[in-house]
Motif scaffolding. Structure first.
Motif, PDB file in Angstrom:
ATOM      1  N   UNK A   3       0.842  -1.195   0.000  1.00  0.00           N
ATOM      2  CA  UNK A   3       0.000   0.000   0.000  1.00  0.00           C
ATOM      3  C   UNK A   3       0.880   1.249   0.000  1.00  0.00           C
ATOM      4  N   UNK A   4       0.473   2.237  -0.781  1.00  0.00           N
ATOM      5  CA  UNK A   4       1.175   3.508  -0.838  1.00  0.00           C
ATOM      6  C   UNK A   4       0.171   4.647  -0.915  1.00  0.00           C
ATOM      7  N   UNK A   5       0.582   5.800  -0.439  1.00  0.00           N
ATOM      8  CA  UNK A   5      -0.301   6.963  -0.458  1.00  0.00           C
ATOM      9  C   UNK A   5      -0.239   7.615  -1.841  1.00  0.00           C
ATOM     10  N   UNK A   6      -1.389   7.847  -2.421  1.00  0.00           N
ATOM     11  CA  UNK A   6      -1.445   8.556  -3.695  1.00  0.00           C
ATOM     12  C   UNK A   6      -1.684  10.035  -3.462  1.00  0.00           C
ATOM     13  N   UNK A   7      -2.290  10.675  -4.417  1.00  0.00           N
ATOM     14  CA  UNK A   7      -2.560  12.094  -4.264  1.00  0.00           C
ATOM     15  C   UNK A   7      -3.857  12.295  -3.467  1.00  0.00           C
ATOM     16  N   UNK A   8      -4.292  13.523  -3.359  1.00  0.00           N
ATOM     17  CA  UNK A   8      -5.498  13.828  -2.610  1.00  0.00           C
ATOM     18  C   UNK A   8      -6.356  14.756  -3.461  1.00  0.00           C
ATOM     19  N   UNK A   9      -7.630  14.826  -3.116  1.00  0.00           N
ATOM     20  CA  UNK A   9      -8.576  15.584  -3.930  1.00  0.00           C
ATOM     21  C   UNK A   9      -9.344  16.572  -3.059  1.00  0.00           C
ATOM     22  N   UNK A  10      -9.323  17.838  -3.452  1.00  0.00           N
ATOM     23  CA  UNK A  10     -10.076  18.859  -2.730  1.00  0.00           C
ATOM     24  C   UNK A  10     -11.124  19.467  -3.658  1.00  0.00           C
ATOM     25  N   UNK A  11     -12.241  19.815  -3.066  1.00  0.00           N
ATOM     26  CA  UNK A  11     -13.315  20.448  -3.828  1.00  0.00           C
ATOM     27  C   UNK A  11     -13.038  21.936  -3.967  1.00  0.00           C
ATOM     28  N   UNK A  12     -13.345  22.467  -5.142  1.00  0.00           N
ATOM     29  CA  UNK A  12     -13.141  23.889  -5.400  1.00  0.00           C
ATOM     30  C   UNK A  12     -14.426  24.485  -5.964  1.00  0.00           C
ATOM     31  N   UNK A  13     -14.590  25.775  -5.767  1.00  0.00           N
ATOM     32  CA  UNK A  13     -15.813  26.437  -6.222  1.00  0.00           C
ATOM     33  C   UNK A  13     -15.760  26.751  -7.711  1.00  0.00           C
ATOM     34  N   UNK A  14     -14.564  26.977  -8.237  1.00  0.00           N
ATOM     35  CA  UNK A  14     -14.405  27.392  -9.640  1.00  0.00           C
ATOM     36  C   UNK A  14     -13.133  26.728 -10.172  1.00  0.00           C
ATOM     37  N   UNK A  15     -13.320  25.654 -10.926  1.00  0.00           N
ATOM     38  CA  UNK A  15     -12.174  24.847 -11.345  1.00  0.00           C
ATOM     39  C   UNK A  15     -11.150  25.658 -12.137  1.00  0.00           C
ATOM     40  N   UNK A  16     -11.630  26.483 -13.071  1.00  0.00           N
ATOM     41  CA  UNK A  16     -10.659  27.212 -13.907  1.00  0.00           C
ATOM     42  C   UNK A  16      -9.864  28.225 -13.087  1.00  0.00           C
ATOM     43  N   UNK A  17     -10.534  28.861 -12.136  1.00  0.00           N
ATOM     44  CA  UNK A  17      -9.824  29.791 -11.258  1.00  0.00           C
ATOM     45  C   UNK A  17      -8.715  29.069 -10.489  1.00  0.00           C
TER      46      UNK A  17
ATOM     47  N   UNK B  35       5.658  17.335  17.661  1.00  0.00           N
ATOM     48  CA  UNK B  35       4.848  18.031  18.660  1.00  0.00           C
ATOM     49  C   UNK B  35       5.125  19.515  18.554  1.00  0.00           C
ATOM     50  N   UNK B  36       4.079  20.276  18.316  1.00  0.00           N
ATOM     51  CA  UNK B  36       4.176  21.724  18.353  1.00  0.00           C
ATOM     52  C   UNK B  36       3.135  22.184  19.369  1.00  0.00           C
ATOM     53  N   UNK B  37       3.194  23.429  19.809  1.00  0.00           N
ATOM     54  CA  UNK B  37       2.244  23.846  20.853  1.00  0.00           C
ATOM     55  C   UNK B  37       0.790  23.533  20.484  1.00  0.00           C
ATOM     56  N   UNK B  38       0.136  22.800  21.344  1.00  0.00           N
ATOM     57  CA  UNK B  38      -1.283  22.464  21.190  1.00  0.00           C
ATOM     58  C   UNK B  38      -1.610  21.465  20.090  1.00  0.00           C
ATOM     59  N   UNK B  39      -0.604  20.954  19.395  1.00  0.00           N
ATOM     60  CA  UNK B  39      -0.883  20.013  18.302  1.00  0.00           C
ATOM     61  C   UNK B  39       0.091  18.838  18.348  1.00  0.00           C
ATOM     62  N   UNK B  40      -0.459  17.640  18.321  1.00  0.00           N
ATOM     63  CA  UNK B  40       0.352  16.436  18.149  1.00  0.00           C
ATOM     64  C   UNK B  40       0.149  15.917  16.731  1.00  0.00           C
ATOM     65  N   UNK B  41       1.257  15.621  16.069  1.00  0.00           N
ATOM     66  CA  UNK B  41       1.174  15.227  14.664  1.00  0.00           C
ATOM     67  C   UNK B  41       1.923  13.925  14.419  1.00  0.00           C
ATOM     68  N   UNK B  42       1.529  13.256  13.363  1.00  0.00           N
ATOM     69  CA  UNK B  42       2.241  12.064  12.908  1.00  0.00           C
ATOM     70  C   UNK B  42       2.242  12.066  11.389  1.00  0.00           C
ATOM     71  N   UNK B  43       3.348  11.628  10.808  1.00  0.00           N
ATOM     72  CA  UNK B  43       3.427  11.495   9.357  1.00  0.00           C
ATOM     73  C   UNK B  43       3.614  10.022   9.025  1.00  0.00           C
ATOM     74  N   UNK B  44       2.752   9.517   8.155  1.00  0.00           N
ATOM     75  CA  UNK B  44       2.854   8.133   7.715  1.00  0.00           C
ATOM     76  C   UNK B  44       3.156   8.121   6.225  1.00  0.00           C
ATOM     77  N   UNK B  45       3.965   7.164   5.824  1.00  0.00           N
ATOM     78  CA  UNK B  45       4.336   7.068   4.410  1.00  0.00           C
ATOM     79  C   UNK B  45       4.003   5.682   3.884  1.00  0.00           C
ATOM     80  N   UNK B  46       4.023   5.578   2.564  1.00  0.00           N
ATOM     81  CA  UNK B  46       3.736   4.306   1.923  1.00  0.00           C
ATOM     82  C   UNK B  46       4.874   3.322   2.119  1.00  0.00           C
ATOM     83  N   UNK B  47       4.634   2.097   1.749  1.00  0.00           N
ATOM     84  CA  UNK B  47       5.653   1.063   1.926  1.00  0.00           C
ATOM     85  C   UNK B  47       6.860   1.301   1.038  1.00  0.00           C
ATOM     86  N   UNK B  48       6.688   2.091  -0.020  1.00  0.00           N
ATOM     87  CA  UNK B  48       7.840   2.431  -0.858  1.00  0.00           C
ATOM     88  C   UNK B  48       8.541   3.693  -0.336  1.00  0.00           C
TER      89      UNK B  48
END
Lengths: 128, 128
Positions: A3-17, B35-48
């Motif tokens: 398993x690997x992390x791919x990209x991510x998708x965010x919603x936008x109000x105006x795609x061309x903008x 760890x930054x003030x008020x926030x705990x974070x973790x970064x996970x990566x793919x198997x590659x």
């Protein structure tokens, strides 16, 4: 099982903008456009062709994006944090934090918002 | 000026619950904790070892994540969509779409949610 992390998708109000912003201001490359029922999408990638960002405009939604408190930020890596920050501000982005070199890590970071208000952390790494 | 897309950061209600999910169910690797003030974070990566996902728990926030309509989904690539989907469902994930092989692209995809309700699109690519 692999398993690997791919990209991510965010919603936008105006795609061309948003495509214009990520291409012309952030310097990414438009990789592909996808049309599915009720949604127009675009995928932009970095100049090295690696991991990208997917933008989606839902044609049956109107109004500004409701950010809730789910997505925090996306990272854009650059070799010129100050220059990219200035370019974004000149293009109309809001500053959430001017460029600053951190003490605990060898990076300069700055924070801006994209046209929908998504937070972008600009990161420039230093070798020393 | 060079620019590339880095990883992205989503807020979670319970960092350890989310780290456990992305490690033990999704099969990612815990790369670092911050760890930054008020926030705990973790970064996970793919198997590659490539592009990752950053999770952030704000210690001054309580309650469930408010998703608004901003972030749509993140992609997890695997060589076994059916297996990963089944593993997630058995671990308590909600199905937003059982595995299906698409006609227009050589992929099998499935949709599940993570412990905070973030949508994950599981993608398995086929060579033919």
């Amino acid at each position: 099982m692999q398993t690997n992390v791919g990209h991510f998708c965010i919603n936008v109000a105006d795609l061309e903008r948003s495509v214009t912003f990520y291409e012309e201001v952030m310097g990414l490359k438009l990789d592909q456009r996808i049309q599915i029922p009720n949604v127009n999408e675009a995928i932009l990638v970095g100049q090295d062709g690696s991991s990208g960002i997917q933008l989606a405009e839902h044609l049956d939604r109107t109004g500004v994006i409701d950010h809730g408190n789910a997505f925090w930020k996306l990272y854009i890596h650059t070799d010129d944090c100050e220059g990219l920050f200035r370019k974004a501000i000149e293009a109309g982005s809001t500053s959430n934090g001017a460029p600053q070199r951190l003490e605990q890590w060898p990076v300069t970071i700055a924070f801006i918002t994209d046209p929908d208000g998504y937070e972008i952390e600009i990161v420039q790494s230093h070798s020393e």
